[in-house]
Motif scaffolding. Structure first.
Motif, mmCIF file in Angstrom:
data_model
loop_
_atom_site.group_PDB
_atom_site.id
_atom_site.type_symbol
_atom_site.label_atom_id
_atom_site.label_comp_id
_atom_site.label_asym_id
_atom_site.label_seq_id
_atom_site.Cartn_x
_atom_site.Cartn_y
_atom_site.Cartn_z
ATOM 1 N N GLU A 150 75.333 -108.768 -1.181
ATOM 2 C CA GLU A 150 75.255 -110.226 -1.081
ATOM 3 C C GLU A 150 73.859 -110.780 -1.359
ATOM 4 O O GLU A 150 73.708 -111.843 -1.966
ATOM 5 C CB GLU A 150 75.722 -110.698 0.297
ATOM 6 N N THR A 151 72.817 -110.084 -0.925
ATOM 7 C CA THR A 151 71.468 -110.619 -1.145
ATOM 8 C C THR A 151 71.113 -110.695 -2.618
ATOM 9 O O THR A 151 70.150 -111.365 -2.993
ATOM 10 C CB THR A 151 70.409 -109.774 -0.406
ATOM 11 N N LEU A 152 71.912 -110.056 -3.466
ATOM 12 C CA LEU A 152 71.680 -110.148 -4.903
ATOM 13 C C LEU A 152 71.844 -111.587 -5.394
ATOM 14 O O LEU A 152 71.282 -111.967 -6.421
ATOM 15 C CB LEU A 152 72.642 -109.214 -5.650
ATOM 16 N N ILE A 153 72.620 -112.405 -4.651
ATOM 17 C CA ILE A 153 72.789 -113.814 -5.025
ATOM 18 C C ILE A 153 71.426 -114.505 -5.049
ATOM 19 O O ILE A 153 71.090 -115.217 -5.998
ATOM 20 C CB ILE A 153 73.731 -114.529 -4.037
ATOM 21 N N HIS A 190 67.630 -117.771 2.957
ATOM 22 C CA HIS A 190 66.601 -116.802 2.619
ATOM 23 C C HIS A 190 67.026 -115.407 3.090
ATOM 24 O O HIS A 190 67.894 -115.275 3.955
ATOM 25 C CB HIS A 190 65.246 -117.171 3.230
ATOM 26 N N LYS A 191 66.400 -114.405 2.487
ATOM 27 C CA LYS A 191 66.697 -113.016 2.852
ATOM 28 C C LYS A 191 65.798 -112.608 4.013
ATOM 29 O O LYS A 191 64.591 -112.832 3.973
ATOM 30 C CB LYS A 191 66.487 -112.103 1.637
ATOM 31 N N GLN A 192 66.422 -112.025 5.037
ATOM 32 C CA GLN A 192 65.659 -111.664 6.239
ATOM 33 C C GLN A 192 65.882 -110.206 6.599
ATOM 34 O O GLN A 192 67.006 -109.695 6.532
ATOM 35 C CB GLN A 192 66.088 -112.561 7.403
ATOM 36 N N TYR A 193 64.786 -109.535 6.992
ATOM 37 C CA TYR A 193 64.851 -108.122 7.364
ATOM 38 C C TYR A 193 65.143 -108.000 8.857
ATOM 39 O O TYR A 193 64.554 -108.681 9.689
ATOM 40 C CB TYR A 193 63.534 -107.423 7.042
ATOM 41 N N SER A 242 69.736 -109.242 5.381
ATOM 42 C CA SER A 242 70.913 -110.119 5.317
ATOM 43 C C SER A 242 70.444 -111.513 4.920
ATOM 44 O O SER A 242 69.249 -111.825 4.981
ATOM 45 C CB SER A 242 71.638 -110.165 6.662
ATOM 46 N N ILE A 243 71.387 -112.340 4.491
ATOM 47 C CA ILE A 243 71.079 -113.729 4.154
ATOM 48 C C ILE A 243 71.270 -114.576 5.405
ATOM 49 O O ILE A 243 72.309 -114.500 6.067
ATOM 50 C CB ILE A 243 71.981 -114.243 3.023
#
Length: 389
Positions: A44-47, A123-126, A134-135
Motif C-alpha cells: 500500500e505505501t507504494l501509492i 504520510h508513511k510512518q514507521y 504503514s500509511i
C-alpha cells in the motif's frame, strides 16, 4: 497507480541494473529497513512512493507483474482498489457492488460535497515496535468553513400521488441510491384515496421551495419486494425506477447502503430518522425536512412492543426489521415519514451517508417508544440484483 506505469518503472529500474534474482517472499532491504519481496499491488505505501517518484527496489517479475521490496506492516489485496482522498480520507473497493458504487459516487460525482470542512493528508510512518511502515492520515479544518443545511441530506426524496406532478399530494419519503433508483417502503406504493405512487421530488429542503428547485421525476416502474403482502409489516421495502436519469447536483446525490461491516468508528446503536411527516398528533405535515435522533432497542424490547398481531403474525422479526426510538420522550417518526431513511450518524465511506433502515411503522405519533424499520442489510442482495445487476 496503473499497472502499465508500474511495469514501465520496473523495466526502467531493471535497465539501470536493479537485480531481479530475488524471488517473491524473500527478505530484502529498502532505505535501511528490512522488508519482503512481494507483488507491487499488495504494497500500500507504494501509492505514496509513486506520487513522490520514490520507487522501491525491484526483486523481479512474475509474468508482467513487478515484485518489489515492501516494508509495509500489512499487505493489501490490490492497491488499485485504494483511494487516498483529501476530502473522503482512505477508501477501498471490495468488489461488493453496492459498496463500490458508494465509493464511485463519493469520488466521481462533482457536486458530492461534505458537510464537514475537514481535509485529509497522508504520510508513511514507521512503527518501531513492529519494525514496518504503514500509511497514516491526518485531518485539519480550515478557518471560516460553514456547514450548508440545505444540502445536508441531498439523497432525500418526497413521493407523490395524483393525476399529475403539479396536483400530486406528497405523502411518503424515500432515498436516492443510484442515477435511476429510489429506495422506499412497499406500503408507500399506493394510497387508498389517491391511487398508485407516480412521482418523486428531489433536491428540496422544504415543501414550500419554489418550483424551479424541485427536480420532479415520473416513475417508470414500482418494484415491491416479492415477499411483501399488504397490509403485512414484513418485507416492507420497494424500489422505484425513474423514467429519466436523475441529475446529480449540489442538492441531489445518492446515499449508500449500510455495508454491515464491524468498525470501531461506527456506532450503529444511534441513528437519524428523516422525513416530511406530521410534526405530532393533530399537527400539520412538516414543511421543512425533519431529522430526529433515535436509539436502537434490543430484540427483546422490540418483541415486547411489537408482539404477534394480524399485520405482524410472528411479531417483531430481528433478522429483517430494526427497532429505533426513545425510551423516555417522543422522539420518533410520525405518519407521513414512511419510506424515508434511517441513517447512520457516522460515514462509512468519506462523508457519504449510509441507509441503515427504511421507515415502516410505529407506535402512536407523539408517544415514547420505538418505530419499526426494514433492515437494509437483510435485503441488500435483492436491491443489488436490481440496481447493480
Amino acid at each position: 497507480m496503473s499497472r502499465v506505469t508500474l511495469v514501465s518503472c520496473v523495466l526502467l529500474l531493471l535497465a539501470l541494473g536493479t537485480s531481479a534474482a530475488d524471488i517473491e517472499g524473500s527478505p530484502c532491504q529498502r532505505d535501511g529497513y528490512n522488508g519482503t519481496c512481494v507483488l507491487a499491488k499488495h504494497c500500500e505505501t507504494l501509492i505514496l512512493d509513486y506520487k513522490e517518484q520514490n520507487y522501491p527496489p525491484v526483486c523481479g517479475l512474475r509474468g508482467k507483474e513487478p515484485i518489489v521490496c515492501c516494508t509495509d506492516c500489512d499487505l493489501v489485496d490490490n492497491i488499485e482498489n485504494i483511494y487516498l482522498s483529501r476530502q473522503h480520507s482512505r477508501l477501498e473497493k471490495t468488489n461488493e457492488k453496492s459498496w463500490d458504487a458508494c465509493i464511485d459516487n463519493a469520488l466521481y460525482i462533482p457536486d458530492y460535497h461534505c458537510k464537514s470542512t475537514i481535509s485529509y493528508g497522508f504520510h508513511k510512518q514507521y512503527n518501531p515496535e513492529r519494525k514496518c511502515h504503514s500509511i497514516v492520515s491526518s485531518a485539519w479544518s480550515p478557518v471560516g468553513g460553514e456547514d450548508a443545511e440545505r444540502a445536508e441530506f441531498p439523497f432525500m426524496a418526497l413521493l407523490g400521488f395524483g393525476p399529475s406532478a403539479e396536483e400530486a399530494q406528497w405523502l411518503c419519503g424515500g432515498s436516492v441510491i443510484s442515477a435511476r433508483y429510489i429506495l422506499t417502503a412497499a406500503h408507500c406504493i399506493s394510497e387508498p384515496r389517491l391511487g398508485p405512487l407516480k412521482y418523486a421530488a428531489l433536491g428540496i429542503l422544504k415543501r414550500s421551495d419554489p418550483p424551479e428547485i424541485w427536480q420532479r421525476h415520473t416513475l417508470a416502474q414500482v418494484i415491491p419486494h416479492p415477499d411483501y403482502v399488504s397490509p403485512s409489516k414484513y418485507h416492507d421495502i420497494a424500489l422505484l425506477k425513474t423514467e429519466k436519469q436523475i441529475e446529480f447536483n449540489v442538492n441531489v446525490v445518492p446515499a449508500c447502503l449500510y455495508s454491515g461491516r464491524i468498525s470501531p468508528y461506527i456506532n450503529k446503536t444511534r441513528a437519524l430518522a428523516l422525513g416530511w411527516g406530521y410534526l405530532g398528533p393533530r399537527k400539520r405535515l412538516a414543511d421543512v425536512l425533519q431529522k430526529v435522533e433515535v436509539s436502537e432497542f434490543t430484540a427483546e424490547e422490540c418483541l415486547k412492543q411489537y408482539p404477534p398481531h394480524r399485520h405482524l403474525l410472528d411479531g417483531f422479526d430481528n433478522s429483517t426489521q430494526l427497532c429505533f426510538g426513545d425510551r423516555d420522550t417522543p422522539h420518533d417518526t410520525c405518519q407521513g415519514d414512511s419510506g424515508g431513511p434511517l441513517i447512520l450518524h457516522e460515514s462509512e465511506a468519506g462523508c457519504t451517508r449510509a441507509v441503515l433502515g427504511v421507515t415502516s411503522s410505529g407506535v402512536a405519533c407523539g408517544d415514547a417508544g420505538a418505530g419499526l424499520y426494514t433492515r437494509i442489510e437483510h435485503y441488500k442482495p435483492w436491491i443489488v440484483s436490481i440496481v447493480w445487476p
